[in-house]
Design a protein around this motif. Structure first.
Motif, short mmCIF file in Angstrom:
data_model
loop_
_atom_site.label_atom_id
_atom_site.label_comp_id
_atom_site.label_asym_id
_atom_site.label_seq_id
_atom_site.Cartn_x
_atom_site.Cartn_y
_atom_site.Cartn_z
N ASP A 72 0.83 -1.22 0.00
CA ASP A 72 0.00 0.00 0.00
C ASP A 72 0.86 1.26 0.00
O ASP A 72 0.38 2.34 -0.37
CB ASP A 72 -0.93 0.03 1.21
N TYR A 73 2.11 1.16 0.42
CA TYR A 73 3.00 2.32 0.46
C TYR A 73 3.71 2.57 -0.87
O TYR A 73 4.31 3.63 -1.05
CB TYR A 73 4.03 2.17 1.59
N VAL A 74 3.66 1.62 -1.80
CA VAL A 74 4.26 1.83 -3.12
C VAL A 74 3.53 3.01 -3.79
O VAL A 74 2.31 3.09 -3.79
CB VAL A 74 4.18 0.56 -3.99
N GLY A 75 4.31 3.95 -4.30
CA GLY A 75 3.74 5.16 -4.91
C GLY A 75 3.71 6.35 -3.96
O GLY A 75 3.52 7.48 -4.39
N LYS A 76 3.91 6.11 -2.67
CA LYS A 76 3.97 7.21 -1.71
C LYS A 76 5.42 7.71 -1.62
O LYS A 76 6.32 7.14 -2.21
CB LYS A 76 3.47 6.75 -0.35
N PHE A 77 5.62 8.77 -0.86
CA PHE A 77 6.93 9.42 -0.80
C PHE A 77 7.57 9.31 0.58
O PHE A 77 6.90 9.51 1.60
CB PHE A 77 6.82 10.90 -1.19
N ILE A 78 8.87 9.01 0.59
CA ILE A 78 9.69 9.03 1.79
C ILE A 78 10.24 10.44 1.93
O ILE A 78 10.71 11.03 0.94
CB ILE A 78 10.88 8.04 1.66
N TYR A 83 12.84 17.07 0.48
CA TYR A 83 12.23 16.62 -0.77
C TYR A 83 11.73 15.19 -0.58
O TYR A 83 12.02 14.55 0.44
CB TYR A 83 13.21 16.72 -1.94
N GLY A 84 11.00 14.69 -1.55
CA GLY A 84 10.46 13.34 -1.46
C GLY A 84 11.15 12.38 -2.41
O GLY A 84 11.65 12.76 -3.45
N ALA A 85 11.16 11.11 -1.99
CA ALA A 85 11.63 10.03 -2.85
C ALA A 85 10.47 9.04 -2.98
O ALA A 85 9.96 8.54 -1.97
CB ALA A 85 12.86 9.35 -2.25
N LYS A 86 10.05 8.79 -4.20
CA LYS A 86 8.87 7.95 -4.44
C LYS A 86 9.21 6.47 -4.31
O LYS A 86 10.14 5.97 -4.94
CB LYS A 86 8.32 8.23 -5.84
N HIS A 93 14.56 9.33 -6.09
CA HIS A 93 14.71 10.66 -5.51
C HIS A 93 14.19 11.70 -6.50
O HIS A 93 14.43 11.59 -7.70
CB HIS A 93 16.20 10.97 -5.25
N SER A 94 13.53 12.73 -6.01
CA SER A 94 13.08 13.83 -6.85
C SER A 94 14.27 14.63 -7.36
O SER A 94 15.33 14.65 -6.73
CB SER A 94 12.17 14.76 -6.05
N ALA A 95 14.08 15.31 -8.50
CA ALA A 95 15.09 16.25 -8.98
C ALA A 95 15.23 17.37 -7.94
O ALA A 95 14.28 17.72 -7.25
CB ALA A 95 14.67 16.82 -10.32
N LEU A 96 16.43 17.94 -7.86
CA LEU A 96 16.69 18.99 -6.87
C LEU A 96 16.85 20.35 -7.54
O LEU A 96 17.18 20.43 -8.72
CB LEU A 96 17.93 18.63 -6.05
N PRO A 97 16.62 21.42 -6.78
CA PRO A 97 16.65 22.78 -7.36
C PRO A 97 17.99 23.19 -7.94
O PRO A 97 18.05 24.12 -8.74
CB PRO A 97 16.30 23.69 -6.18
N ASP A 98 19.09 22.52 -7.58
CA ASP A 98 20.39 22.89 -8.14
C ASP A 98 20.65 22.23 -9.49
O ASP A 98 21.74 22.35 -10.05
CB ASP A 98 21.52 22.56 -7.16
#
Length: 112
Positions: free
Chosen positions: A41-47, A58-61, A82-87
């Motif tokens: 059930d946690y697959v698709g959620k963010f850490i 930031y979140g990692a899916k 991991h999400s892309a970061l602002p840098d």
């Protein structure tokens, strides 16, 4: 309310959002979950993750969860992106294998 009930309740708060997108704010919910309690059930959620160098959260899916009861290193493996970061650092795939009692922060965010 018992300590267990309080811990089961997700925390919620309002925060500013990184200035790279059109969103200016967000309502954030954080739930602490032991690795042993992670289900499909946690697959698709963010850490919830943090980059100390940029001073951003930031979140990692979560892409996959697998429990290993036997073997040399019992625990839980979690594959995530991991999400892309602002840098300018692009999104990247990663995997962690952690003990059953390791605590993850599951983060949900509604932006405006």
């Amino acid at each position: 309310m018992t300590d267990d009930e309080a811990q089961a309740e997700p925390e919620m708060w309002v925060a500013d959002v990184v200035e790279d997108g059109p969103e200016k704010g967000a309502v954030i919910s954080r739930e602490k979950v032991k690795a042993r309690d992670l289900t499909q059930d946690y697959v698709g959620k963010f850490i919830g993750c943090r980059d100390k160098e940029l001073d951003v959260n930031y979140g990692a899916k979560i892409r996959k969860i697998q429990h290993f009861e036997d073997g040399d290193v019992p625990g839980v493996s979690v594959w995530f992106t991991h999400s892309a970061l602002p840098d300018g650092r692009p999104a990247r795939d990663d995997r962690s294998h952690v003990p059953f009692d390791f605590e993850f922060e599951i983060v949900e965010m509604m932006t405006w």
